[in-house]
Design a protein around this motif. Structure first.
Motif, PDB file in Angstrom:
ATOM      1  N   ALA A 105      -3.896   3.846  -6.093  1.00  0.00           N
ATOM      2  CA  ALA A 105      -3.803   4.944  -7.056  1.00  0.00           C
ATOM      3  C   ALA A 105      -4.841   6.008  -6.749  1.00  0.00           C
ATOM      4  CB  ALA A 105      -3.990   4.410  -8.480  1.00  0.00           C
ATOM      5  N   PHE A 106      -6.046   5.567  -6.360  1.00  0.00           N
ATOM      6  CA  PHE A 106      -7.111   6.514  -6.026  1.00  0.00           C
ATOM      7  C   PHE A 106      -6.712   7.340  -4.797  1.00  0.00           C
ATOM      8  CE2 PHE A 106     -11.099   8.430  -5.439  1.00  0.00           C
ATOM      9  CZ  PHE A 106     -11.962   8.084  -6.471  1.00  0.00           C
ATOM     10  N   ILE A 107      -6.156   6.676  -3.792  1.00  0.00           N
ATOM     11  CA  ILE A 107      -5.726   7.384  -2.581  1.00  0.00           C
ATOM     12  C   ILE A 107      -4.647   8.413  -2.914  1.00  0.00           C
ATOM     13  CG2 ILE A 107      -4.518   7.143  -0.378  1.00  0.00           C
ATOM     14  CD1 ILE A 107      -5.790   4.322  -0.168  1.00  0.00           C
ATOM     15  N   ASN A 146       0.808  -1.222   0.000  1.00  0.00           N
ATOM     16  CA  ASN A 146       0.000   0.000   0.000  1.00  0.00           C
ATOM     17  C   ASN A 146       0.842   1.273   0.000  1.00  0.00           C
ATOM     18  OD1 ASN A 146      -1.394   1.984   2.368  1.00  0.00           O
ATOM     19  ND2 ASN A 146      -2.669   1.559   0.596  1.00  0.00           N
ATOM     20  N   CYS A 147       1.819   1.350   0.877  1.00  0.00           N
ATOM     21  CA  CYS A 147       2.567   2.606   1.019  1.00  0.00           C
ATOM     22  C   CYS A 147       3.594   2.805  -0.077  1.00  0.00           C
ATOM     23  CB  CYS A 147       3.207   2.672   2.398  1.00  0.00           C
ATOM     24  SG  CYS A 147       1.971   2.634   3.720  1.00  0.00           S
ATOM     25  N   VAL A 148       4.187   1.716  -0.574  1.00  0.00           N
ATOM     26  CA  VAL A 148       5.041   1.803  -1.754  1.00  0.00           C
ATOM     27  C   VAL A 148       4.209   2.279  -2.942  1.00  0.00           C
ATOM     28  CG1 VAL A 148       6.265   0.413  -3.477  1.00  0.00           C
ATOM     29  CG2 VAL A 148       6.790   0.136  -1.058  1.00  0.00           C
ATOM     30  N   ASN A 149       3.045   1.679  -3.128  1.00  0.00           N
ATOM     31  CA  ASN A 149       2.185   2.056  -4.246  1.00  0.00           C
ATOM     32  C   ASN A 149       1.776   3.521  -4.183  1.00  0.00           C
ATOM     33  OD1 ASN A 149       2.297  -0.641  -4.970  1.00  0.00           O
ATOM     34  ND2 ASN A 149       0.257  -1.132  -4.209  1.00  0.00           N
ATOM     35  N   VAL A 150       1.380   3.987  -2.995  1.00  0.00           N
ATOM     36  CA  VAL A 150       0.955   5.383  -2.860  1.00  0.00           C
ATOM     37  C   VAL A 150       2.114   6.317  -3.182  1.00  0.00           C
ATOM     38  CG1 VAL A 150       0.215   7.149  -1.206  1.00  0.00           C
ATOM     39  CG2 VAL A 150      -0.971   4.955  -1.300  1.00  0.00           C
ATOM     40  N   ALA A 151       3.329   5.989  -2.733  1.00  0.00           N
ATOM     41  CA  ALA A 151       4.482   6.833  -3.050  1.00  0.00           C
ATOM     42  C   ALA A 151       4.706   6.904  -4.559  1.00  0.00           C
ATOM     43  CB  ALA A 151       5.731   6.300  -2.351  1.00  0.00           C
ATOM     44  N   VAL A 152       4.637   5.753  -5.235  1.00  0.00           N
ATOM     45  CA  VAL A 152       4.842   5.723  -6.685  1.00  0.00           C
ATOM     46  C   VAL A 152       3.754   6.498  -7.408  1.00  0.00           C
ATOM     47  CG1 VAL A 152       4.812   4.221  -8.723  1.00  0.00           C
ATOM     48  CG2 VAL A 152       6.186   3.605  -6.716  1.00  0.00           C
ATOM     49  N   PHE A 153       2.505   6.271  -7.036  1.00  0.00           N
ATOM     50  CA  PHE A 153       1.416   6.957  -7.728  1.00  0.00           C
ATOM     51  C   PHE A 153       1.401   8.454  -7.426  1.00  0.00           C
ATOM     52  CE2 PHE A 153      -0.675   2.597  -7.589  1.00  0.00           C
ATOM     53  CZ  PHE A 153      -0.381   2.332  -8.922  1.00  0.00           C
TER      54      PHE A 153
END
Length: 281
Positions: free
Chosen positions: A229-231, A30-37
């Motif tokens: 991605a939405f977050i 989750n947190c890796v994804n949010v950083a990337v997005f």
């Protein structure tokens, strides 16, 4: 403020997702994804966390670097990188099992110093950092993903620290979405986002709420990462001062695009030949 002036850090919850039917491993969490997005949305992004000194840890690090995310506070620890086994039914991801590896960690003073330089830090329920949230929120705005966890007492404890509190509500009826939203706002969250998959999303600040339909995807092959991605786009938009209707439409579009690829944000590594599918369609 424009998205290019926004600074966001993801904290904790990294993992490699093993797509068993594909024989491919993808970086995620989750947190890796949010950083990337957040970086893809134009923000300056960083990631704070721990990976193992193994091929999986290197996969996560290299993917973050390739996406322009600051990894100066990504530590390498003895032990395995966290992993999750992923299957699919009709494009929807199915979690088949996981191990946390070295992903659970305690932020040190240097980590907190970095968080003092960003506009918001994103932490997920799976980060297992709840005991550190008051300290993190004392350094910067806190974005927290409750995911599907909606225990009222937990919300009452965490929401007072939140700039943005997010819930996965695809399994909830409209009344359930409204109840979660109202409780989080009443408990002190400045903004509350409830994502509902194909039913769209709702964003509220206590005095008003905005509804957004889901953006159609050309072909849904994998829903993993769509909510993250939405977050990320919502958080960047709020920090940049964008109008809620505008940022929600952009977030829905970003989430739909993620659902058209395998893995949350790509960078897959081929591991082994596929012998049989891990989940039947």
């Amino acid at each position: 403020m424009t998205p290019s002036r926004v600074r966001v850090a993801g904290v904790g919850d990294n993992v490699v997702d093993r797509y068993e039917a594909l024989g491919t491993t993808f970086p995620g969490g989750n947190c890796v994804n949010v950083a990337v997005f957040a970086a893809r949305a134009g923000a300056a992004a960083a990631y704070v966390g721990a990976v193992g000194q193994d091929a999986d840890g290197l996969l996560i690090r290299d993917a973050l670097v390739a996406e322009g995310v600051d990894v100066s506070r990504l530590r390498v620890a003895g032990g395995p990188t966290a992993h999750c086994r992923i299957g699919h039914r009709g494009g929807d991801r199915v979690f088949l099992g996981s191990k946390l590896g070295v992903s659970v960690f305690d932020p040190d003073p240097a980590d907190l110093d970095l968080l003092s330089t960003v506009d918001a830090a994103h932490v997920g329920h799976s980060s297992r950092l709840d005991r550190h949230l008051p300290e993190i929120a004392g350094r910067t705005r806190l974005s927290y993903d409750f995911a599907v966890h909606q225990d009222p007492q937990h919300i009452r404890v965490i929401a007072p620290h939140c700039y943005l509190a997010t819930f996965s509500g695809g399994h909830l009826a409209a009344a359930g979405v409204d109840a979660v939203r109202r409780l989080a706002v009443a408990s002190g969250a400045q903004w509350v986002l409830v994502t509902r998959g194909a039913a769209g999303a709702v964003l509220s600040n206590g005095s008003a709420e905005w509804h957004c339909p889901a953006s159609p995807a050309a072909s849904v092959v994998d829903t993993l990462g769509g909510g993250d991605a939405f977050i990320a786009r919502t958080l960047v938009g709020l920090l940049a001062g964008e109008a809620p209707d505008h940022l929600l439409a952009a977030a829905a579009s970003d989430a739909a695009a993620v659902c058209t690829i395998h893995g949350a944000f790509g960078h897959g590594r081929a591991d082994h030949p596929v012998l049989s599918p891990s989940v039947t369609q």
